[in-house]
Write a protein that holds these residues in place. Structure first.
Motif, mmCIF file in Angstrom:
data_model
loop_
_atom_site.group_PDB
_atom_site.id
_atom_site.type_symbol
_atom_site.label_atom_id
_atom_site.label_comp_id
_atom_site.label_asym_id
_atom_site.label_seq_id
_atom_site.Cartn_x
_atom_site.Cartn_y
_atom_site.Cartn_z
ATOM 1 N N SER A 708 0.823 -1.209 0.000
ATOM 2 C CA SER A 708 0.000 0.000 0.000
ATOM 3 C C SER A 708 0.857 1.259 0.000
ATOM 4 O O SER A 708 0.995 1.937 -1.019
ATOM 5 C CB SER A 708 -0.955 -0.006 1.204
ATOM 6 N N ALA A 709 1.480 1.563 1.129
ATOM 7 C CA ALA A 709 2.140 2.863 1.288
ATOM 8 C C ALA A 709 3.413 3.006 0.458
ATOM 9 O O ALA A 709 3.636 4.041 -0.167
ATOM 10 C CB ALA A 709 2.441 3.102 2.770
ATOM 11 N N ILE A 710 4.290 1.993 0.481
ATOM 12 C CA ILE A 710 5.522 2.124 -0.302
ATOM 13 C C ILE A 710 5.187 2.307 -1.777
ATOM 14 O O ILE A 710 5.729 3.185 -2.449
ATOM 15 C CB ILE A 710 6.451 0.906 -0.111
ATOM 16 N N HIS A 711 4.278 1.475 -2.282
ATOM 17 C CA HIS A 711 3.938 1.595 -3.697
ATOM 18 C C HIS A 711 3.338 2.960 -4.012
ATOM 19 O O HIS A 711 3.676 3.580 -5.026
ATOM 20 C CB HIS A 711 2.972 0.494 -4.126
ATOM 21 N N ALA A 712 2.459 3.451 -3.151
ATOM 22 C CA ALA A 712 1.871 4.774 -3.393
ATOM 23 C C ALA A 712 2.944 5.849 -3.431
ATOM 24 O O ALA A 712 2.900 6.759 -4.269
ATOM 25 C CB ALA A 712 0.841 5.085 -2.305
#
Length: 865
Positions: A708-712
């Motif tokens: 979720s967060a890293i990819h975003a």
């Protein structure tokens, strides 16, 4: 003695028999003799465009008891078959659904339903959205299905769905235990044969599908994975036959029809999202998919003459010829069911690109040293920079180290190099050691690539000032290397050369970002976790439910990326300076990958961007070196929120460490991830042992954070920064204009024009911009962190709902704090000279329906683009 029957008694029996049968037909839940009772059911399917009329009418369902075992099968007792008839249709938010109300006849003592089995006897598939049952004692049992039901003649079996009540393996109702095991076994397959559209089989394979040697030797690519030379995570096995020229390479699918790329049906993106992706991808993909484009390539091969002219690619005019190709050839490129959903308007819209944020507010901000340093903390690749702990930043002693020290001494606000290091004020962006072995091959085809090291100084206002750039090449004579150091300059020739040196650094950082930070460390490393989850964790397992939304569309996106972006001659090879070596480079950097270091606190400690916090009440255990590190500050809040949610969730189902170590499915899941999915890393000692509840929580938090967060953080800001190629170039076609060469005079005459001629031609630049625009878009049906799909039936556990609400509320509070930080004028890295607020880790929990596009904010649950 002869028996005499009372004729009135016989008539009464006959009458009761007839009435009883008639009653069972009309009211199947009523049974005068008590031989059958009824359970009411409601089945919801989604009607797809182009679907044959009523394929569902040839489908029947049986429900399976969770509490009563059939001694002949060892599984739960089954109801009689119930067929879907006379559905009622409804349209909501553009989705057409049909609801069927049916009655299941069951024997006395059937007990509580725990599963349903649906068999499709039609020749076409249909999508089963959900089901619910109502027992005679008014108990409601929900089933979240969300899956395609393919014809029995293709699958050879009915499809099993378990209710929304979740169980650890040792808590599974005995009547469902055998069915639970059989369902998992069926999804593992036997590792043989080519996968078909309807197969729900998850197996592993190497990355042996990137090359296409049948087209020629220049399209051969090494197999990634399964070797010390090219280790790599595993991908989903498709079973396509080997190529003719090289049996170790899998043959390529027929890209005239993208449906030929296999992923299990449950991993496919919706047709609506597919049409959105295709519509916005056409400008990037069409030139590579349609032949006869030579004239356009030749016409657009020239370079830009000025920075103002670069705006040409945002004018909309660049696509006129491509639009003609589309109208004539698109139908031959796309499968009919996708083509039907794409209108001319949806095709035309993406060609009018918005102005990238990097130049929207200030056209010249990207040239400043302050913005150059800020993007390392709040740009698209904010997790590469690290604190410098020793000097010089190279193992080469003597000339290079002395040269750097003499250059930077006057840029340290009166500090010595040793004092700056001790005060944690020197940082390095290092793209040297891993690139050096590849440079000769990269530069063999007229590209101009240098390995780079960039030193930066942390000023009193907490902004980063670049103070030296070292560019290096391998020496052709003694196996050593040739290096040149550039230092900041404000005027004249030196300033122009400094700008070119920064661009070389930006190109290295951009390629690292695409191949490592983005592809390898999110897309590629997560896929084995998805495969292992489907193979080893039953749909009944609570951890499967927890992880499921964080896997949405990832395998489909990965399959498309391998075949369109990363394959030989694909878009990335055309637009990155690593070209055909790109995936080899990615494999080389995988050697340094560690799953435990993907946890944000561990990553910050490793890079020296944070120190351990002795405060036992700090949930992260770390303290940032300085507050004005947007990625680190926002990320730690998101990390804590995810970890708290995972902890709350796991504590509902696991009581202690023993309940984790005794969970056979979790243990098999983790063992398979280590030994197979990331099999080239199986011998590493840093994997969590998975013997404690803490191990499980940390692993799940890291996985969800990554998906979720890293990819975003590395994906949705691409267009804002890369959309203006001079700011973040990805390759150079001309060398640095060294003094004494012919190019030097051209450079002195017009440095800006020379810089633009170093960049790719108009076509390549336009393709790059188009791709980045596609990747930066949120789908209109995106589901963000802290949300669950509106179509998803909730887990049958009230406490889970309460804990999830707590998670969602905390994310909303984080949004407010991010907004406040972005408004704080003392936090200069939050906006910088370009005026781009850092919102890539802004969760965006608003309940706006059908939002999407290039927003520059929002953390989707999964790697969905």
């Amino acid at each position: 003695m002869q028996s005499h029957r009372n004729p009135f008694s016989c008539m009464r029996r006959l009458f009761c028999c007839v009435i009883g049968k008639f009653t069972n037909l009309i009211f199947p839940h009523v049974s005068p003799y008590g031989r059958r009772s009824g359970i009411r059911g409601e089945i919801v399917i989604v009607q797809s465009s182009g679907q044959p009329a009523d394929p569902v009418k040839s489908a029947f369902i049986q429900i399976c008891s969770a509490t009563t075992v059939d001694p002949t099968t060892g599984k739960g007792k089954l109801s009689e078959k119930a067929y879907l008839r006379y559905g009622k249709s409804n349209v909501s938010n553009g989705e057409k659904t049909t609801t069927y109300k049916i009655m299941f006849r069951v024997e006395p003592g059937f007990g509580t339903p725990g599963a349903l089995i649906i068999t499709n006897q039609h020749e076409h598939e249909f999508f089963l959205k959900s089901a619910s049952l109502r027992t005679p004692n008014n108990q409601t049992i929900e089933f979240d299905c969300g899956s395609w039901i393919y014809p029995f003649v293709k699958t050879g079996t009915g499809r099993v769905f378990f209710s929304n009540t979740k169980y650890l393996p040792n808590q599974t109702p005995h009547a469902l235990l055998k069915l639970r095991k059989e369902e998992l076994i069926s999804m593992r397959g036997d590792g043989e044969g080519e996968r078909k559209e309807w197969d729900r089989i998850y197996d592993y394979d190497y990355y042996n599908d990137l090359g296409n040697p049948d087209k020629g030797k220049e399209h051969a690519r090494p197999v990634l994975g399964g070797s010390d030379l090219h280790p790599f995570p595993r991908r989903l096995r498709t079973g396509r036959p080997p190529s003719i020229a090289d049996p170790s390479t899998e043959s390529q699918p027929n890209m005239v029809n993208i449906d030929n790329i296999y992923v299990p049906p449950d991993e496919c993106m919706s047709s609506k999202k597919m049409s959105e992706v295709i519509s916005s991808s056409i400008q990037a993909a069409v030139p590579f998919l349609i032949h006869g484009a030579k004239s356009f390539f030749e016409q657009e091969s020239s370079s830009f003459e000025s920075f103002d002219e670069v705006h040409y690619i945002f004018s909309g005019n660049r696509s006129l010829i491509v639009e003609e190709w589309i109208t004539e050839n698109l139908i031959n490129v796309l499968p009919p069911k996708v083509f039907k959903e794409i209108t001319y308007e949806s095709i035309g819209a993406p060609f009018k690109s918005p102005l990238p944020q990097i130049i929207a507010e200030n056209e010249l901000a990207w040239k400043s040293d302050e913005e150059f340093g800020r993007q390392m903390l709040a740009g698209t690749n904010p997790a590469r920079i690290q604190r410098l702990e020793k000097f010089p930043p190279t193992n080469k002693k003597g000339k290079i180290g002395a040269m750097i020290e003499s250059h930077i001494q006057d840029n340290l606000d009166g500090l010595s190099v040793a004092q700056a290091i001790n005060q944690c004020r020197l940082f390095v962006l290092d793209h040297h050691d891993y690139l050096m072995p590849f440079l000769e091959r990269m530069n063999a085809k007229d590209d101009c690539v240098y390995a780079s090291r960039t030193l930066l100084f942390l000023k009193n206002d907490k902004t980063l000032k670049p103070i030296a750039i070292e560019l290096s090449l391998p020496s052709p004579y003694n196996g050593d290397e040739l290096g040149t150091v550039f230092i900041p300059a404000r005027k004249g020739e030196a300033a122009a050369m400094w700008q070119i040196a920064k661009a070389q650094v930006a190109a290295n950082d951009s390629v690292y970002h695409q191949l490592i930070s983005h592809w390898l460390q999110t897309h590629a490393v997560v896929e084995p976790f998805i495969i292992a989850t489907r193979r080893q964790l039953s749909m009944m397992h609570p951890i499967h439910w927890l992880l499921h939304p964080h896997f949405k569309d990832t395998m489909h996106i990965n399959a498309l990326a391998r075949n369109i972006l990363m394959s030989s001659g694909g878009i990335l090879e055309k637009t990155l300076h690593s070209a055909e070596i790109s995936m080899e480079l990615s494999a080389e950097l995988y050697k340094d990958w560690r799953f435990d270091e993907q946890a944000l606190p561990a990553d910050l400690l490793k890079r020296g961007m944070a120190i351990k916090d002795p405060n036992p009440y700090n949930p992260t255990g770390v303290q940032l070196l300085f507050e004005d590190y947007p990625y680190g500050a926002d990320g730690l809040e998101i990390w804590v929120a995810i970890k708290t949610w995972v902890t709350d969730f796991c504590s509902i189902f696991y009581t202690d460490d023993d309940s984790v170590s005794s969970d056979q499915e979790i243990q098999s899941w983790w063992l398979e991830i280590r030994n197979v999915g990331h099999g080239d890393k199986c011998s590493e000692t840093w994997w969590y042992r998975m013997t404690t509840l803490s191990d499980l929580i940390q692993a799940l938090t890291t996985l969800i954070w990554t998906a979720s967060a890293i990819h975003a953080s590395v994906n949705f800001g691409q267009y804002a920064y890369y959309g203006y190629p001079p700011n973040r170039p990805t390759l150079f076609k001309k060398d640095i204009p060294w003094e004494g060469r012919v190019e030097y005079g051209e450079f002195l005459k017009d440095p800006d024009k020379y810089y633009l001629k170093m960049l790719p031609g108009k076509l390549q630049m336009s393709l790059s911009v188009a791709l980045l625009e596609v990747l930066s878009r949120h789908a209109s049906d995106e589901v963000y962190l802290g949300q669950r799909s509106s179509s998803m039936v909730w887990i049958n556990n009230e406490e889970v709902g309460k804990r999830f609400d707590k998670f969602s509320k905390e994310l909303k509070q984080i949004e407010k704090r991010i907004t406040e930080r972005n408004r704080n004028p003392n936090l200069k890295n939050r906006r910088g000279p370009s005026g781009i607020p850092y919102t890539l880790l802004y969760p965006d929990t608003s309940n706006v329906e059908l939002k999407g596009g290039i927003t520059g904010k929002g953390i989707p649950n999964s790697i969905s683009i």
